[in-house]
Design a protein around this motif. Sequence first.
Motif, PDB file in Angstrom:
ATOM      1  N   GLN A  71     -16.108   0.659 -15.505  1.00  0.00           N
ATOM      2  CA  GLN A  71     -16.070   1.976 -16.132  1.00  0.00           C
ATOM      3  C   GLN A  71     -15.158   2.929 -15.363  1.00  0.00           C
ATOM      4  OE1 GLN A  71     -19.571   3.616 -18.083  1.00  0.00           O
ATOM      5  NE2 GLN A  71     -19.508   5.361 -16.683  1.00  0.00           N
ATOM      6  N   ARG A  72     -15.222   2.874 -14.039  1.00  0.00           N
ATOM      7  CA  ARG A  72     -14.378   3.765 -13.238  1.00  0.00           C
ATOM      8  C   ARG A  72     -12.907   3.368 -13.314  1.00  0.00           C
ATOM      9  NH1 ARG A  72     -15.980   7.217  -8.940  1.00  0.00           N
ATOM     10  NH2 ARG A  72     -18.014   8.064  -9.491  1.00  0.00           N
ATOM     11  N   VAL A  73     -12.621   2.088 -13.545  1.00  0.00           N
ATOM     12  CA  VAL A  73     -11.231   1.677 -13.751  1.00  0.00           C
ATOM     13  C   VAL A  73     -10.655   2.360 -14.989  1.00  0.00           C
ATOM     14  CG1 VAL A  73      -9.784  -0.288 -14.424  1.00  0.00           C
ATOM     15  CG2 VAL A  73     -11.385  -0.520 -12.542  1.00  0.00           C
ATOM     16  N   LEU A  74     -11.485   2.590 -16.004  1.00  0.00           N
ATOM     17  CA  LEU A  74     -11.032   3.247 -17.224  1.00  0.00           C
ATOM     18  C   LEU A  74     -10.988   4.767 -17.104  1.00  0.00           C
ATOM     19  CD1 LEU A  74     -12.963   1.146 -19.901  1.00  0.00           C
ATOM     20  CD2 LEU A  74     -10.548   1.010 -19.316  1.00  0.00           C
ATOM     21  N   LEU A  75     -11.556   5.319 -16.039  1.00  0.00           N
ATOM     22  CA  LEU A  75     -11.647   6.780 -15.918  1.00  0.00           C
ATOM     23  C   LEU A  75     -10.725   7.376 -14.862  1.00  0.00           C
ATOM     24  CD1 LEU A  75     -15.512   7.381 -16.181  1.00  0.00           C
ATOM     25  CD2 LEU A  75     -13.773   7.761 -17.932  1.00  0.00           C
ATOM     26  N   HIS A 119       0.830  -1.199   0.000  1.00  0.00           N
ATOM     27  CA  HIS A 119       0.000   0.000   0.000  1.00  0.00           C
ATOM     28  C   HIS A 119       0.868   1.254   0.000  1.00  0.00           C
ATOM     29  CE1 HIS A 119      -3.446  -2.473   0.378  1.00  0.00           C
ATOM     30  NE2 HIS A 119      -3.195  -2.864   1.614  1.00  0.00           N
ATOM     31  N   HIS A 120       0.357   2.304  -0.616  1.00  0.00           N
ATOM     32  CA  HIS A 120       1.105   3.553  -0.779  1.00  0.00           C
ATOM     33  C   HIS A 120       0.194   4.729  -0.467  1.00  0.00           C
ATOM     34  CE1 HIS A 120      -1.029   3.734  -4.642  1.00  0.00           C
ATOM     35  NE2 HIS A 120      -0.678   2.468  -4.782  1.00  0.00           N
ATOM     36  N   SER A 121       0.678   5.926  -0.733  1.00  0.00           N
ATOM     37  CA  SER A 121      -0.060   7.129  -0.355  1.00  0.00           C
ATOM     38  C   SER A 121      -1.353   7.301  -1.143  1.00  0.00           C
ATOM     39  CB  SER A 121       0.827   8.367  -0.559  1.00  0.00           C
ATOM     40  OG  SER A 121       1.239   8.472  -1.917  1.00  0.00           O
ATOM     41  N   GLU A 122      -1.451   6.684  -2.322  1.00  0.00           N
ATOM     42  CA  GLU A 122      -2.653   6.819  -3.149  1.00  0.00           C
ATOM     43  C   GLU A 122      -3.601   5.627  -3.016  1.00  0.00           C
ATOM     44  OE1 GLU A 122      -3.419   9.554  -4.760  1.00  0.00           O
ATOM     45  OE2 GLU A 122      -1.564  10.445  -4.027  1.00  0.00           O
ATOM     46  N   SER A 123      -3.307   4.704  -2.121  1.00  0.00           N
ATOM     47  CA  SER A 123      -4.139   3.505  -1.999  1.00  0.00           C
ATOM     48  C   SER A 123      -5.560   3.848  -1.566  1.00  0.00           C
ATOM     49  CB  SER A 123      -3.498   2.531  -1.006  1.00  0.00           C
ATOM     50  OG  SER A 123      -2.269   2.042  -1.492  1.00  0.00           O
ATOM     51  N   CYS A 124      -5.693   4.738  -0.610  1.00  0.00           N
ATOM     52  CA  CYS A 124      -7.029   5.139  -0.147  1.00  0.00           C
ATOM     53  C   CYS A 124      -7.823   5.778  -1.287  1.00  0.00           C
ATOM     54  CB  CYS A 124      -6.912   6.096   1.035  1.00  0.00           C
ATOM     55  SG  CYS A 124      -6.192   5.372   2.526  1.00  0.00           S
ATOM     56  N   TRP A 125      -7.154   6.630  -2.043  1.00  0.00           N
ATOM     57  CA  TRP A 125      -7.808   7.301  -3.166  1.00  0.00           C
ATOM     58  C   TRP A 125      -8.301   6.280  -4.177  1.00  0.00           C
ATOM     59  CZ3 TRP A 125      -7.546   7.943  -8.410  1.00  0.00           C
ATOM     60  CH2 TRP A 125      -8.165   9.079  -8.952  1.00  0.00           C
ATOM     61  N   ASN A 126      -7.464   5.299  -4.505  1.00  0.00           N
ATOM     62  CA  ASN A 126      -7.866   4.263  -5.461  1.00  0.00           C
ATOM     63  C   ASN A 126      -9.086   3.496  -4.966  1.00  0.00           C
ATOM     64  OD1 ASN A 126      -5.919   4.744  -7.412  1.00  0.00           O
ATOM     65  ND2 ASN A 126      -4.463   3.313  -6.533  1.00  0.00           N
ATOM     66  N   LEU A 127      -9.069   3.102  -3.708  1.00  0.00           N
ATOM     67  CA  LEU A 127     -10.159   2.306  -3.152  1.00  0.00           C
ATOM     68  C   LEU A 127     -11.490   3.041  -3.210  1.00  0.00           C
ATOM     69  CD1 LEU A 127      -8.354   0.727  -0.086  1.00  0.00           C
ATOM     70  CD2 LEU A 127      -9.519  -0.552  -1.867  1.00  0.00           C
ATOM     71  N   VAL A 128     -11.473   4.326  -2.908  1.00  0.00           N
ATOM     72  CA  VAL A 128     -12.721   5.093  -2.838  1.00  0.00           C
ATOM     73  C   VAL A 128     -13.205   5.499  -4.225  1.00  0.00           C
ATOM     74  CG1 VAL A 128     -13.787   7.198  -1.947  1.00  0.00           C
ATOM     75  CG2 VAL A 128     -12.208   5.898  -0.513  1.00  0.00           C
ATOM     76  N   ARG A 129     -12.298   5.958  -5.087  1.00  0.00           N
ATOM     77  CA  ARG A 129     -12.719   6.471  -6.382  1.00  0.00           C
ATOM     78  C   ARG A 129     -13.251   5.397  -7.318  1.00  0.00           C
ATOM     79  NH1 ARG A 129     -12.795  10.157  -3.886  1.00  0.00           N
ATOM     80  NH2 ARG A 129     -11.901  12.230  -4.177  1.00  0.00           N
ATOM     81  N   LEU A 130     -12.852   4.158  -7.121  1.00  0.00           N
ATOM     82  CA  LEU A 130     -13.316   3.103  -8.012  1.00  0.00           C
ATOM     83  C   LEU A 130     -14.728   2.640  -7.689  1.00  0.00           C
ATOM     84  CD1 LEU A 130     -10.108   0.897  -8.368  1.00  0.00           C
ATOM     85  CD2 LEU A 130     -11.021   2.581  -9.966  1.00  0.00           C
ATOM     86  N   SER A 131     -15.313   3.188  -6.638  1.00  0.00           N
ATOM     87  CA  SER A 131     -16.655   2.782  -6.223  1.00  0.00           C
ATOM     88  C   SER A 131     -17.590   3.981  -6.225  1.00  0.00           C
ATOM     89  CB  SER A 131     -16.606   2.155  -4.821  1.00  0.00           C
ATOM     90  OG  SER A 131     -17.904   2.004  -4.293  1.00  0.00           O
ATOM     91  N   ARG A 132     -18.682   3.886  -6.961  1.00  0.00           N
ATOM     92  CA  ARG A 132     -19.699   4.927  -6.902  1.00  0.00           C
ATOM     93  C   ARG A 132     -20.331   4.990  -5.523  1.00  0.00           C
ATOM     94  NH1 ARG A 132     -23.577   4.641 -12.268  1.00  0.00           N
ATOM     95  NH2 ARG A 132     -22.137   5.573 -13.782  1.00  0.00           N
TER      96      ARG A 132
END
Length: 462
Positions: A299-303, A266-279
């Motif tokens: 779709q969010r994986v592509l965006l 896990h890194h500094s952007e892990s939290c961001w990845n987890l939250v942004r990939l879920s509506r």
Amino acid sequence: MIVPQFESSQCDKYVSVEIRAPYSKFTEAEWETSEGQFLFHCYPYYLRLDFGFDFDDEHTQSSYDVDKGLYTFKLHKSLPGTQYNNVNWVNNVETCGDLKQGLIGEVTDESADVESDSDSDVDSSLETTQDDLNAYGFGNILTERLKALDDLIVGVFELSPNLSLEERTERCENLEMKRICEKRSFLCEVLEDDDCLGNDALEQQCLAFDLKVEDVQLSVDHKTLLKDFKFRQFLLSKKQLRLCYLTLVDILLCWTYEVRVSNEEHHSESCWNLVRLSRCLSCFLDPPDLRTTVTSFSQRVLLYPLCRSLHVAKRCIADVAEILKTGAKDKILSILLDVYGLMNSNSGEAWYLVNELFIKNCISWFHLMADASVLRAVGHDLEHMKIQAKDLEMFRLCKSQMVLTEDEIVQKMDKLNVESTCQHDSNESDEKCVDKIVRCENPLLSLCKVSETDEIDSDDNE
């Protein structure tokens, strides 16, 4: 009192309990068995385990390892050969902490109030009012309006739960549309041939990562979190219960992507990845069904993230299907605890709010109420679910001619100034001039056919 770390196992003759209580005095330790329960006390530690059957106290054996601070007990069964209950660590852990009951729909300190636990205190700015809005959070359990939340969600959530459901839906669609416009050239290339693997090194790294289901298990850190966890019971409607399973799938999909892209580091952007990939986590929008949950994640994986690949999304779906098909609640619980610890460990932004609104209640519901048979059924459904580019909403948007912004339309019309070109080149054929006029009247050319515009420009230069 502190709940110590412990392990329990059984054989035909006895139940073995190992308790790690460092810096305790062995001479002050007390233990007893009564009505199928095992009680241990040695200040400041206290442990109570319920095995459901009585023990033969006369043959109880105990030992203490001074160097490790480890107490070992062999509790002989009163009925040899009987399989005692709750010997599994996960099944017995809720008896160690406080078990709170909350009723959905009541505005009480236990159910509607955002709980303030010892391991994750909520900021005082999260005071609530009695104004009921649309329900939000895990399983739509929360209904109260949160004061001053908008100042905290910057960088954490995309939208505020204080908005109505209609506003959240509309704004979420606008945010995704904006990202589609920004990345339309990339999306057109990817969506045209979704069976072709890309040459991106990060994509290849994600696809090459081998996520072994047997390696997903509770770690020492997970058990430390779980033994002090305050469980809550909820009275859920059928609709809320269905939503809980869908939200769980959404969280598992985001976790598998993060594990693949970071190689379990896990890194500094892990939290961001987890939250942004879920509506659900990012915009407080409920997934209506399993297929929509999966397509929204794809779709969010592509965006949103750095590695935008439909192949990686498909691999994540396959990973979650394998995990759910096992029906092993301890494996899924370890994933939820991993997310919980990650959100609490990042001090840069208020990621702990994700725990307060989603993950904590998800852990309580999953541990106390989730049905292993339902999990296996969802896993089989995911295994047979095929996702292609044409199934995504962005596929239709990119193939249509509605993703150009107004400024881009003006720019294309400037480039397609056919009248001046026709006047400048008097020898040009009428047929070619008419063709350019037709193009000028229809400036919304297909995004995937940029070469046509370039051809017109080259003609103008001649």
